[in-house]
Design a protein around this motif. Structure first.
Motif, mmCIF file in Angstrom:
data_model
loop_
_atom_site.group_PDB
_atom_site.id
_atom_site.type_symbol
_atom_site.label_atom_id
_atom_site.label_comp_id
_atom_site.label_asym_id
_atom_site.label_seq_id
_atom_site.Cartn_x
_atom_site.Cartn_y
_atom_site.Cartn_z
ATOM 1 N N ARG A 72 0.707 -1.145 -0.099
ATOM 2 C CA ARG A 72 -0.025 -0.028 -0.057
ATOM 3 C C ARG A 72 0.798 1.293 0.037
ATOM 4 N NH1 ARG A 72 -1.132 4.177 3.106
ATOM 5 N NH2 ARG A 72 -3.100 5.395 2.666
ATOM 6 N N ALA A 73 1.911 1.255 0.955
ATOM 7 C CA ALA A 73 2.808 2.427 0.787
ATOM 8 C C ALA A 73 3.450 2.519 -0.685
ATOM 9 C CB ALA A 73 3.887 2.020 2.009
ATOM 10 N N ALA A 74 3.820 1.571 -0.935
ATOM 11 C CA ALA A 74 4.605 1.610 -2.508
ATOM 12 C C ALA A 74 3.529 1.986 -3.493
ATOM 13 C CB ALA A 74 5.394 0.363 -2.683
ATOM 14 N N ALA A 75 2.507 1.541 -3.301
ATOM 15 C CA ALA A 75 1.557 2.012 -4.409
ATOM 16 C C ALA A 75 0.915 3.575 -4.253
ATOM 17 C CB ALA A 75 0.309 1.038 -4.563
ATOM 18 N N SER A 76 0.992 3.844 -3.150
ATOM 19 C CA SER A 76 0.630 5.347 -2.796
ATOM 20 C C SER A 76 1.339 6.312 -3.404
ATOM 21 C CB SER A 76 0.407 5.542 -1.207
ATOM 22 O OG SER A 76 -0.654 4.647 -0.708
ATOM 23 N N ALA A 77 2.643 5.882 -3.469
ATOM 24 C CA ALA A 77 3.688 6.683 -4.005
ATOM 25 C C ALA A 77 3.362 7.077 -5.583
ATOM 26 C CB ALA A 77 5.103 6.081 -3.973
ATOM 27 N N HIS A 78 2.369 6.190 -6.143
ATOM 28 C CA HIS A 78 2.089 6.320 -7.563
ATOM 29 C C HIS A 78 0.839 6.803 -7.749
ATOM 30 C CE1 HIS A 78 6.264 4.797 -8.544
ATOM 31 N NE2 HIS A 78 5.990 3.927 -7.514
ATOM 32 N N ARG A 79 0.075 7.197 -6.780
ATOM 33 C CA ARG A 79 -1.414 7.474 -6.862
ATOM 34 C C ARG A 79 -1.495 8.371 -8.260
ATOM 35 N NH1 ARG A 79 -5.110 6.333 -2.905
ATOM 36 N NH2 ARG A 79 -3.959 5.548 -1.092
ATOM 37 N N ASP A 80 -0.758 9.123 -8.675
ATOM 38 C CA ASP A 80 -0.871 10.031 -9.897
ATOM 39 C C ASP A 80 -1.162 9.138 -11.234
ATOM 40 O OD1 ASP A 80 1.917 8.864 -9.707
ATOM 41 O OD2 ASP A 80 2.543 10.483 -11.260
ATOM 42 N N GLU A 81 -0.681 7.879 -11.189
ATOM 43 C CA GLU A 81 -0.988 7.165 -12.557
ATOM 44 C C GLU A 81 -1.750 5.476 -11.997
ATOM 45 O OE1 GLU A 81 2.825 5.271 -13.912
ATOM 46 O OE2 GLU A 81 3.546 5.390 -11.778
ATOM 47 N N LEU A 82 -2.016 5.219 -10.568
ATOM 48 C CA LEU A 82 -2.526 4.002 -10.405
ATOM 49 C C LEU A 82 -3.800 4.342 -9.540
ATOM 50 C CD1 LEU A 82 0.230 1.978 -8.640
ATOM 51 C CD2 LEU A 82 -0.652 1.778 -10.808
ATOM 52 N N THR A 83 -4.744 3.419 -9.746
ATOM 53 C CA THR A 83 -5.978 3.514 -8.744
ATOM 54 C C THR A 83 -5.654 2.408 -7.692
ATOM 55 O OG1 THR A 83 -7.561 4.201 -10.595
ATOM 56 C CG2 THR A 83 -8.432 2.977 -8.526
ATOM 57 N N LEU A 84 -5.671 3.166 -6.512
ATOM 58 C CA LEU A 84 -5.486 2.062 -5.361
ATOM 59 C C LEU A 84 -6.790 1.927 -4.513
ATOM 60 C CD1 LEU A 84 -3.802 0.608 -3.555
ATOM 61 C CD2 LEU A 84 -2.913 2.837 -2.362
ATOM 62 N N ALA A 102 -17.251 6.767 9.823
ATOM 63 C CA ALA A 102 -16.722 7.653 11.378
ATOM 64 C C ALA A 102 -15.602 6.741 12.031
ATOM 65 C CB ALA A 102 -17.974 7.399 12.143
ATOM 66 N N ALA A 103 -15.518 5.310 11.751
ATOM 67 C CA ALA A 103 -14.677 4.224 12.419
ATOM 68 C C ALA A 103 -13.295 4.388 11.375
ATOM 69 C CB ALA A 103 -14.883 2.876 12.180
ATOM 70 N N LEU A 104 -13.292 4.494 10.246
ATOM 71 C CA LEU A 104 -12.076 4.769 9.574
ATOM 72 C C LEU A 104 -11.439 6.125 10.033
ATOM 73 C CD1 LEU A 104 -10.035 3.775 7.169
ATOM 74 C CD2 LEU A 104 -11.680 5.081 5.683
ATOM 75 N N ALA A 105 -12.376 7.346 10.206
ATOM 76 C CA ALA A 105 -11.531 8.372 10.564
ATOM 77 C C ALA A 105 -11.262 8.593 11.822
ATOM 78 C CB ALA A 105 -12.916 9.668 10.331
ATOM 79 N N ALA A 106 -11.523 7.617 12.803
ATOM 80 C CA ALA A 106 -11.230 7.684 14.045
ATOM 81 C C ALA A 106 -10.065 6.585 14.256
ATOM 82 C CB ALA A 106 -12.378 6.986 14.861
ATOM 83 N N THR A 107 -9.574 5.825 13.141
ATOM 84 C CA THR A 107 -8.506 4.969 13.374
ATOM 85 C C THR A 107 -7.153 5.361 12.641
ATOM 86 O OG1 THR A 107 -10.212 3.227 13.183
ATOM 87 C CG2 THR A 107 -8.035 2.383 12.570
ATOM 88 N N PRO A 108 -6.150 5.455 13.493
ATOM 89 C CA PRO A 108 -4.827 5.893 13.024
ATOM 90 C C PRO A 108 -4.389 4.999 11.966
ATOM 91 C CG PRO A 108 -4.878 5.792 15.434
ATOM 92 C CD PRO A 108 -6.065 5.197 14.982
ATOM 93 N N GLU A 109 -3.614 5.443 10.799
ATOM 94 C CA GLU A 109 -3.176 4.676 9.957
ATOM 95 C C GLU A 109 -2.318 3.342 10.379
ATOM 96 O OE1 GLU A 109 -1.654 2.610 6.685
ATOM 97 O OE2 GLU A 109 -0.301 3.439 8.110
ATOM 98 N N GLN A 110 -1.746 3.503 11.345
ATOM 99 C CA GLN A 110 -0.539 2.408 11.851
ATOM 100 C C GLN A 110 -1.609 1.327 12.475
ATOM 101 O OE1 GLN A 110 -0.422 5.417 12.803
ATOM 102 N NE2 GLN A 110 -0.230 5.679 15.000
ATOM 103 N N ALA A 111 -2.917 1.676 12.723
ATOM 104 C CA ALA A 111 -3.779 0.658 13.497
ATOM 105 C C ALA A 111 -4.629 0.100 12.544
ATOM 106 C CB ALA A 111 -4.481 1.350 14.344
ATOM 107 N N LEU A 112 -4.523 0.586 11.311
ATOM 108 C CA LEU A 112 -5.395 -0.250 10.234
ATOM 109 C C LEU A 112 -4.919 -1.442 9.837
ATOM 110 C CD1 LEU A 112 -6.263 2.780 7.820
ATOM 111 C CD2 LEU A 112 -7.618 1.732 9.354
#
Length: 137
Positions: A72-84, A102-112
């Motif tokens: 996910r982290a690697a793909a996020s670096a290419h969001r300009d050309e990829l749908t993730l 609501a749950a997603l907004a309340a959950t820190p990324e490292q806890a996902l």
């Protein structure tokens, strides 16, 4: 479309029902973002019209939860050309889209906890990111 590739990557340690649901959710989201992936309706031999299905292969690949986070982290670096598209375990404890938001907004990324990802974009980039992953069987 020949230079486009779409894949779904799922954690194989999940229960089979969760794996199936993850693939369905990610596929539907890809179809919304890329309606050109779905072909025209087609008649069968009796002339009955059947709804179009995907015109491209969408392999279902596997990697564990930690690899999903790294991918996910690697793909996020290419969001300009990829749908993730991402699906996390937050969805398993919510009963509506509003609860999920609501749950997603309340959950820190490292806890996902990532259940699966869908990637769609230039074939070269998608292969670069997922080429070492095996098929989910």
């Amino acid at each position: 479309m020949q230079d486009m590739r779409c894949v779904i990557v799922i954690d194989p340690a999940l229960p089979s029902g969760v794996i199936a649901n993850t693939a369905a959710v990610l596929s539907l989201s890809l179809g919304r973002r890329h309606p050109q992936l779905v072909g025209e309706d087609l008649p069968d031999a009796a002339g009955e019209l059947r709804l179009g299905i995907t015109t491209v292969a969408i392999p279902i690949l596997k990697c564990d939860a930690e690899q999903l986070r790294t991918l996910r982290a690697a793909a996020s670096a290419h969001r300009d050309e990829l749908t993730l598209v991402e699906l996390t375990s937050v969805t398993r404890n919510t009963r509506s889209y509003q609860e999920y938001a609501a749950a997603l907004a309340a959950t820190p990324e490292q806890a996902l906890q990532y259940q699966g990802l869908a990637l769609c974009g230039p074939a070269k980039r998608v292969r670069q990111l997922t080429g070492s992953l095996g098929l989910l069987r």
